[in-house]
Design a protein around this motif. Structure first.
Motif, short mmCIF file in Angstrom:
data_model
loop_
_atom_site.label_atom_id
_atom_site.label_comp_id
_atom_site.label_asym_id
_atom_site.label_seq_id
_atom_site.Cartn_x
_atom_site.Cartn_y
_atom_site.Cartn_z
N ILE A 1 0.91 -1.36 -0.03
CA ILE A 1 0.05 0.16 -0.14
C ILE A 1 0.98 1.13 0.18
N SER A 2 0.48 2.31 -0.84
CA SER A 2 1.30 3.40 -1.15
C SER A 2 0.40 4.38 -1.44
N ASP A 3 0.86 5.82 -2.00
CA ASP A 3 0.35 6.65 -2.69
C ASP A 3 1.28 7.29 -3.38
N THR A 4 0.88 8.50 -4.10
CA THR A 4 1.71 9.21 -5.09
C THR A 4 2.96 10.09 -4.23
N ALA A 5 2.39 10.63 -2.78
CA ALA A 5 3.55 10.98 -2.20
C ALA A 5 4.64 10.21 -1.81
N TRP A 6 4.47 8.91 -1.64
CA TRP A 6 5.25 7.84 -1.46
C TRP A 6 6.13 7.46 -2.68
N ALA A 7 5.58 7.51 -3.66
CA ALA A 7 6.06 7.35 -5.00
C ALA A 7 7.20 8.30 -5.23
N SER A 8 6.72 9.67 -5.12
CA SER A 8 7.75 10.86 -5.15
C SER A 8 8.88 10.65 -4.08
N ARG A 9 8.59 10.25 -3.15
CA ARG A 9 9.66 10.06 -2.03
C ARG A 9 10.81 8.87 -2.31
N LEU A 10 10.36 7.83 -2.86
CA LEU A 10 11.34 6.71 -3.37
C LEU A 10 12.26 7.27 -4.59
N ARG A 11 11.24 8.00 -5.51
CA ARG A 11 12.01 8.59 -6.66
C ARG A 11 13.25 9.50 -6.22
N GLU A 12 12.90 10.40 -5.12
CA GLU A 12 13.95 11.07 -4.52
C GLU A 12 15.11 10.27 -3.83
N ALA A 13 14.72 9.32 -3.34
CA ALA A 13 15.83 8.35 -2.74
C ALA A 13 16.40 7.43 -3.62
N HIS A 14 15.97 7.52 -4.95
CA HIS A 14 16.53 6.57 -6.16
C HIS A 14 16.35 5.25 -5.69
N LEU A 15 15.06 4.59 -5.38
CA LEU A 15 14.73 3.40 -4.82
C LEU A 15 13.74 2.89 -5.88
N ILE A 16 13.68 1.75 -6.11
CA ILE A 16 12.66 1.08 -7.36
C ILE A 16 11.74 0.50 -6.37
N PRO A 17 10.22 1.01 -6.61
CA PRO A 17 9.23 0.14 -5.75
C PRO A 17 9.07 -1.22 -6.15
N LEU A 18 8.84 -2.27 -5.37
CA LEU A 18 8.59 -3.71 -5.82
C LEU A 18 7.30 -4.14 -5.25
N GLY A 19 6.49 -4.67 -6.15
CA GLY A 19 5.29 -5.08 -5.98
C GLY A 19 5.27 -6.70 -5.99
N ALA A 20 4.34 -7.24 -6.63
CA ALA A 20 4.18 -8.43 -6.75
C ALA A 20 3.16 -9.22 -7.60
N ASP A 21 3.42 -9.97 -8.47
CA ASP A 21 2.70 -10.61 -9.36
C ASP A 21 1.80 -11.59 -8.74
N SER A 22 2.24 -12.34 -7.65
CA SER A 22 1.49 -13.42 -7.03
C SER A 22 1.80 -13.40 -5.44
N TRP A 23 1.21 -13.05 -4.63
CA TRP A 23 1.12 -12.92 -3.38
C TRP A 23 0.48 -14.21 -2.93
N LEU A 24 1.08 -15.32 -2.97
CA LEU A 24 0.76 -16.72 -2.76
C LEU A 24 -0.30 -17.12 -1.82
N ALA A 25 -0.22 -16.38 -0.62
CA ALA A 25 -1.19 -16.63 0.58
C ALA A 25 -2.54 -15.95 0.34
N LEU A 26 -2.42 -14.90 -0.53
CA LEU A 26 -3.76 -14.17 -0.91
C LEU A 26 -4.28 -14.86 -2.29
N THR A 27 -3.56 -15.02 -3.38
CA THR A 27 -4.16 -15.21 -4.47
C THR A 27 -4.18 -16.77 -4.83
N GLY A 28 -3.40 -17.50 -3.96
CA GLY A 28 -3.45 -19.21 -4.08
C GLY A 28 -3.31 -19.62 -5.75
N LYS A 29 -2.58 -18.63 -6.28
CA LYS A 29 -2.24 -18.97 -7.83
C LYS A 29 -0.80 -18.84 -8.04
#
Length: 327
Positions: free
Chosen positions: A256-284
């Protein structure tokens, strides 16, 4: 950081008596967990292009700090995304020019900062699963989150990965988890140091706040009153204080994030990491090239069991790939 400290990091070549050929070694003894306060004068928002005097090797410096009285830089290879610590005195640095934006690294920072993630209702005041979720169309990227937990690390899950030709795993670590799991953190460091686990450390925030009763727009890193810079910097400081090197990736708690956090990571030169499959939630199983999310912190045994089952059935895309190949 004081003006004097900032001036000290304006590198202008190797100083007399500094052995630039010797690797930086600030590792804490295994079995001992050093406090983040070992790392001082931490400069979070910087981007400098640096050249090593003797070899003319070039890299980008994204952090500056003092560890045990020595001035160090956290540097990134702009094409491989590999990070390392270097002595500031051994490099000549200047503010990065426009050409840095054309590197693989900064293109990835910019591209994934712009990600909106999962489609949400128009009135939603947060983003969900924004960031890197896929890397090409082959294999998969195994990531495990170490959120705060009262339960012990699931070492058995990680030991199974060790048997698969040292399969790479990216562990998203919180400072709160390290502070309450010294033995498990030491075990991870030992497995990595002795070549059994191929670990990449991902920043997962320091406190990872979560209250089940609150809506997402007021929860996790969107909790009112947090200090965003401390949430980012203190995890990096804690890792460095214990001889580990932070990567260029950051995973939002709960995704969970928002556009302000996206800007903070950009300023810190970090790449946000999501997930294609959160196994415990998607089951796939993930799609080819997908980022897999599990929790080896004891909180989601169902996700680990599903990973094992899918792996035994050959249903997980192979090979398991290093996360730095994904962006």
């Amino acid at each position: 950081m004081t003006a004097l400290a900032i001036a000290a990091f304006s590198c202008s070549g190797a100083r007399a008596g500094v052995d630039c050929a010797a690797p930086v070694d600030i590792a804490a003894p295994l079995g001992e967990v050093k406090p983040l306060e070992r790392v001082t004068d931490y400069r979070l928002k910087m981007l400098e292009s640096c050249t090593r005097d003797a070899s003319k090797t070039s890299a980008l410096a994204i952090r500056a700090m003092v560890v045990d009285g020595e001035e160090l830089l956290l540097m990134v290879d702009p094409e491989s995304l590999q990070t390392r610590l270097e002595r500031a005195a051994c490099w000549t640095c200047r503010e990065a020019g426009p050409e840095a934006k054309d590197t693989r690294y900064l293109k990835a920072v910019e591209a994934f900062a712009a990600s909106k993630g999962k489609k949400l209702p128009k009135n939603a005041n947060y983003l969900e699963n924004a960031g890197l979720t896929h890397g090409g169309d082959k294999g998969a990227f195994v990531t495990g989150d170490l959120c705060p937990s009262r339960k012990p690390l699931d070492r058995a899950f990680l030991q199974k990965l060790e048997t698969q030709k040292h399969a790479p795993v990216s562990l998203s670590v919180t400072g709160a988890w390290v502070r309450h799991h010294h033995e498990d953190f030491t075990w991870l460091r030992r497995e990595k140091a002795e070549g059994r686990l191929n670990i990449l450390w991902v920043n997962h925030s320091f406190t990872h706040p979560f209250r089940p009763s609150l809506p997402y727009g007021e929860n996790f890193l969107l909790t009112p009153g947090l200090d965003p810079e401390d949430e980012i910097a203190d995890v990096e400081r804690l890792l460095i204080a214990n001889g580990e090197t932070p990567s260029v990736f950051f995973r939002y708690p709960g995704l969970i994030s928002d556009t302000a956090w996206a800007s903070r990571l950009r300023e810190a030169h970090l790449i946000p990491l999501g997930a294609d499959s959160w196994l415990a939630l998607t089951g796939k199983a993930p799609s080819p090239g997908g980022v897999i999310l599990v929790h080896p912190n004891g909180n989601e045994p169902a996700g680990l069991a599903l990973f094992d089952r899918l792996n035994q059935l050959g249903a997980l895309p192979k090979p398991f790939r290093p996360l730095m190949e994904a962006p």
